[in-house]
Design a protein around this motif. Structure first.
Motif, PDB file in Angstrom:
ATOM      1  N   VAL A   1       1.023  -1.167  -0.066  1.00  0.00           N
ATOM      2  CA  VAL A   1      -0.215   0.098  -0.066  1.00  0.00           C
ATOM      3  C   VAL A   1       0.825   1.268  -0.014  1.00  0.00           C
ATOM      4  O   VAL A   1       0.667   2.222  -0.621  1.00  0.00           O
ATOM      5  CB  VAL A   1      -0.950  -0.104   1.294  1.00  0.00           C
ATOM      6  N   GLU A   2       2.112   1.310   0.884  1.00  0.00           N
ATOM      7  CA  GLU A   2       2.753   2.322   0.982  1.00  0.00           C
ATOM      8  C   GLU A   2       3.856   2.714  -0.338  1.00  0.00           C
ATOM      9  O   GLU A   2       4.208   3.722  -0.504  1.00  0.00           O
ATOM     10  CB  GLU A   2       3.673   2.408   2.189  1.00  0.00           C
ATOM     11  N   HIS A   3       3.969   1.473  -1.069  1.00  0.00           N
ATOM     12  CA  HIS A   3       4.857   1.772  -2.096  1.00  0.00           C
ATOM     13  C   HIS A   3       4.425   2.784  -3.303  1.00  0.00           C
ATOM     14  O   HIS A   3       3.038   2.762  -3.557  1.00  0.00           O
ATOM     15  CB  HIS A   3       5.018   0.453  -3.059  1.00  0.00           C
TER      16      HIS A   3
ATOM     17  N   GLN B   1       2.154   2.302  -6.673  1.00  0.00           N
ATOM     18  CA  GLN B   1       0.778   1.541  -6.732  1.00  0.00           C
ATOM     19  C   GLN B   1      -0.218   2.974  -7.005  1.00  0.00           C
ATOM     20  O   GLN B   1      -0.087   3.928  -6.421  1.00  0.00           O
ATOM     21  CB  GLN B   1       0.492   1.219  -5.214  1.00  0.00           C
TER      22      GLN B   1
ATOM     23  N   ASP C   1      -3.645   2.352  -7.013  1.00  0.00           N
ATOM     24  CA  ASP C   1      -4.945   2.136  -6.325  1.00  0.00           C
ATOM     25  C   ASP C   1      -4.755   1.745  -5.254  1.00  0.00           C
ATOM     26  O   ASP C   1      -5.127   0.686  -4.755  1.00  0.00           O
ATOM     27  CB  ASP C   1      -5.850   1.018  -7.220  1.00  0.00           C
ATOM     28  N   ARG C   2      -4.147   2.488  -4.078  1.00  0.00           N
ATOM     29  CA  ARG C   2      -3.817   2.453  -2.781  1.00  0.00           C
ATOM     30  C   ARG C   2      -5.323   1.877  -2.130  1.00  0.00           C
ATOM     31  O   ARG C   2      -5.449   0.872  -1.217  1.00  0.00           O
ATOM     32  CB  ARG C   2      -3.221   3.389  -2.009  1.00  0.00           C
ATOM     33  N   GLU C   3      -6.362   2.588  -2.249  1.00  0.00           N
ATOM     34  CA  GLU C   3      -7.350   2.337  -1.437  1.00  0.00           C
ATOM     35  C   GLU C   3      -7.970   0.913  -1.673  1.00  0.00           C
ATOM     36  O   GLU C   3      -8.392   0.397  -0.873  1.00  0.00           O
ATOM     37  CB  GLU C   3      -8.362   3.397  -1.729  1.00  0.00           C
TER      38      GLU C   3
ATOM     39  N   SER D   1      -5.673  -1.468  -0.047  1.00  0.00           N
ATOM     40  CA  SER D   1      -5.556  -1.525   1.433  1.00  0.00           C
ATOM     41  C   SER D   1      -6.811  -2.449   1.918  1.00  0.00           C
ATOM     42  O   SER D   1      -6.881  -3.167   2.986  1.00  0.00           O
ATOM     43  CB  SER D   1      -5.848  -0.011   1.727  1.00  0.00           C
TER      44      SER D   1
END
Length: 730
Positions: free
Chosen positions: A61-63, A66, A68-70, A73
């Protein structure tokens, strides 16, 4: 020296350690530390596999790469809560490319499978109702399923492949592209789908190979054991299987499992001549349609089973009725032999019984049935024995003729195996077409120095003529056979219980009859003695006074009436199963004095003094009450008669619930250790020598008190006398 052979079923295909090119894999432990990842992660996550193995799932998620983190996550949060039975799918974007992310748990680890979403994927779920209608309304469920799946995935060939009892498979339905050779009806040997592959089909319902020549990618792991890919959609396939597909002319393949009652019933096997990827949504729709078809199949099968069960129940009722009515079970089974064969779809029936061997229809002769019966009993202990190729397997050693039958089912009715039923079936000569000759091909691996399995190169139809095997008994037919066994056993048990009940009645009847039989030989002696002595006195005296004449004739009359009453009771008893009477009040103040007089005469005990107390009336049956007092008073007078001052005391007392009669004498008495056996028939006391008797008097007393509901108690002491207490219900 023999070279070792590697078995195809020993290949650990679920531990292959590689994934296909259309997806990549990340595995984490329960603390979300990444413990394994496939090499092709690097292309989409922008970091090396070695770096990933140092991170947790939060890194994804933190990378910064990415997009589409949501969504990612949300998927990772779900991963922390997933269970062994959950399989959740999310749509995410990686580097502006659409992906499916499938999250599931297995072996205490969390699996994240990333798979390309195909831009050209058709939203086939919109046509779900149409597909369901085709499966519902089709004459052949599996053919309709093939057509639907062919439409969903667009493959050249879609086959429904059913496993047979011998683990081989047969194509029972097919949708094939115009111009391709049909495989419908062809058989495939068991080793084409080895044991471990079948196990995986039970765990994961879809298996895809989009391109048999595409590159595969290794899985790097920090684990001490290989990553288990049993539930993975991106697992790479065995090189042997890939070669098998190429030999069969396929560049892409998909299989969908057909699970019936928890067992692998068959497969929907799809092949394409060129590489072709199939979107996850389309594969999931195909899985759904396959399961829908299974439910439809089970529903129709249930209707068929219910109809068959109805017919079986009607037959069972008719058979059960006859078994209950008739005492001999063999004529009943013989009369139903034709129906017993029809329901079991047998050509012949035989009944093996201790009373003989009975043959019906196309069955071997009686000596042959007896020989088969003995052979099966000596080789196995199953209550139900089934073998479709019995003659093929044992015909030579038993000298059986294949023309009589091929297979049989035997059921044992009793545990002794003396009562058995046989159903026989003749052979069904069939022409079996195989997709290539069904033989394993082994090649030598120089590197491993071992022979390894190699895929068949030919799939041209190969014909085999199958002889000596009868059609396999279906579940419904075996169910019927088992029900017949249960029905006959229940009938035999019921008859056994009836026989037991009749025996118990017979015991009661015989016991009661004994009582009256002893009366004839024992109790009638007393009145007969009175009559005999009275007649002797009449004959001896020339001048007899009117008073004495009157007394003697009264004695004869009373004794005759007493004997008549006893004999009438015996006659009444002979006409009924159990002696019953209506209790009424019986006065004893005339019966007991009469008994005393008769006993004095019979035993010559004129010196015996008998004292009478109050003689209260009792409830009972007159003849039985007379016999009761007769036997006890007779013994009291007899066994005290040799005493110089012989004395007997008879009296009764009234209590709240009983009337107690006490008969006491000062005779020879009974030893304490013999009191327990005084009611045994023909049992005489050790000190009774010199006294006439047969040992049945007190046995009669015991049976009478049992019938009258009278309680009896005995007190005695050697050389001092005996006291009997009789408690009559008030």
């Amino acid at each position: 020296m023999d070279m070792k052979q590697a078995r195809c079923e020993d290949e650990p295909i679920h531990l292959c350690g590689r994934v296909q090119e259309f997806g990549f894999l990340i595995v984490a432990d329960n603390d979300q530390h990444i413990v394994a990842a496939s090499e092709n992660c690097e292309a989409w996550l922008g970091t090396s596999v070695e770096n990933l193995l140092q991170e947790t799932l939060a890194y994804l998620v933190e990378h910064p790469l990415q997009a589409d983190r949501e969504a990612l996550s949300l998927a990772i949060t779900a991963a922390s809560k997933t269970s062994e039975t959950d399989r959740q799918i999310f749509e995410i974007v990686l580097q502006q490319q659409p992906f499916y992310l499938t999250v599931y748990a297995h072996d205490h680890q969390i699996y994240l499978e990333f798979e390309h979403k195909l831009p050209s994927a058709i939203p086939s779920f919109l046509n779900l109702y149409t597909y369901a209608q085709k499966i519902e309304s089709g004459d052949d469920i599996w053919e309709a399923l093939c057509r639907c799946i062919a439409e969903v995935i667009g493959y050249d060939r879609v086959m429904t492949y059913k496993f047979r009892e011998d683990k081989s498979g047969q194509v029972i339905a097919e949708k094939v592209k115009d111009g391709l050779e049909s495989y419908l009806g062809l058989h495939y040997p068991e080793f084409d789908i080895p044991k471990q592959a079948r196990a995986l089909y039970l765990k994961h319902l879809a298996r895809l190979t989009s391109n048999i020549h595409a590159e595969t990618f290794a899985i790097h792991s920090r684990l001490q054991k290989p990553v288990d890919l049993s539930f993975s959609s991106v697992r790479a396939l065995s090189p042997i299987h890939l070669q098998y597909l190429e030999n069969a002319g396929a560049q892409a393949s998909i299989s969908f499992s057909i699970i019936v009652h928890g067992e692998l019933w068959g497969l929907v096997t799809c092949q394409h001549e060129s590489p072709k990827a199939v979107d996850l949504s389309q594969r999931n729709l195909a899985v759904f349609l396959t399961q829908y078809s299974v439910n439809r199949y089970l529903s129709l099968q249930k209707e068929t089973d219910l109809d068959f069960s109805k017919q079986v129940k009607e037959f069972e009722l008719a058979l059960k009725e006859k078994l209950i009515i008739k005492n001999d079970i063999l004529p009943v089974l013989s009369s139903f032999a034709s129906q017993l064969s029809v329901f079991a779809k047998a050509d012949g029936l035989a009944i093996q019984h201790r009373d003989g061997t009975f043959i019906f229809g196309a069955s071997p002769d009686a000596p042959t049935v007896q020989k088969i019966h003995h052979f099966i009993n000596s080789t196995q202990n199953k209550a139900i024995y089934q073998k479709e190729d019995f003659v093929l397997s044992h015909g030579e050693e038993l000298a059986l003729s294949a023309s009589d039958f091929a297979g049989l089912v035997k059921i044992d009715i009793d545990s002794s195996k003396e009562f058995s039923l046989f159903w026989f079936r003749k052979e069904q000569v069939t022409e079996r077409l195989w997709a290539g000759k069904p033989e394993k091909v082994m090649v030598f691996d120089e590197q491993q120095q071992v022979y390894v399995p190699s895929p068949r190169t030919s799939f041209h139809a190969w014909k085999q003529l199958v002889k000596g095997i009868a059609p396999t008994w279906g579940e419904g037919e075996l169910f019927f056979i088992k029900r017949i066994r249960q029905l006959i056993r229940e009938s035999l048990l019921r008859k056994s219980e009836e026989i037991y009940s009749l025996n118990q009645e017979l015991i009661l009847l015989n016991n009661a009859l004994d009582t009256y039989s002893y009366t004839v030989s024992h109790d009638l002696k007393n009145p007969l003695s009175v009559i005999k002595l009275s007649v002797q006195m009449l004959q001896a005296k020339k001048d007899i006074s009117p008073e004495l004449l009157g007394k003697l004739t009264v004695n004869i009359k009373d004794a005759s009436e007493l004997m008549e009453g006893m004999l009438n009771k015996i006659y009444e008893f002979s006409k009924v199963k159990e002696f019953r009477y209506q209790p009424h009040l019986i006065t004893t103040n005339q019966i007991i004095p009469q008994i005393i007089d008769h006993c004095r005469i019979q035993h010559g005990a004129h010196n015996c003094q008998v004292d009478l107390g109050e003689l209260l009336p009792v409830m009972g049956e007159k003849t039985l009450v007379y016999q009761l007092f007769l036997n006890i008073i007779s013994n009291a007078i007899k066994y005290s008669s040799k005493n110089d001052q012989a004395q007997v005391r008879i009296e009764s007392t009234l209590a709240e619930w009983k009337i107690r009669y006490t008969i006491e004498d000062n005779g020879i008495g009974i030893a304490e250790d013999e009191l327990k056996t005084i009611y045994d028939i023909f049992k005489r006391m050790s000190n009774s020598g010199g006294y006439e008797g047969s040992g049945v008097g007190l046995a009669i007393v015991k049976r009478i008190v049992d019938r009258l509901g009278v309680k009896i108690l005995v007190e005695s002491e050697l050389n001092k006398g005996t006291r009997f207490h009789l408690d009559f219900p008030n």
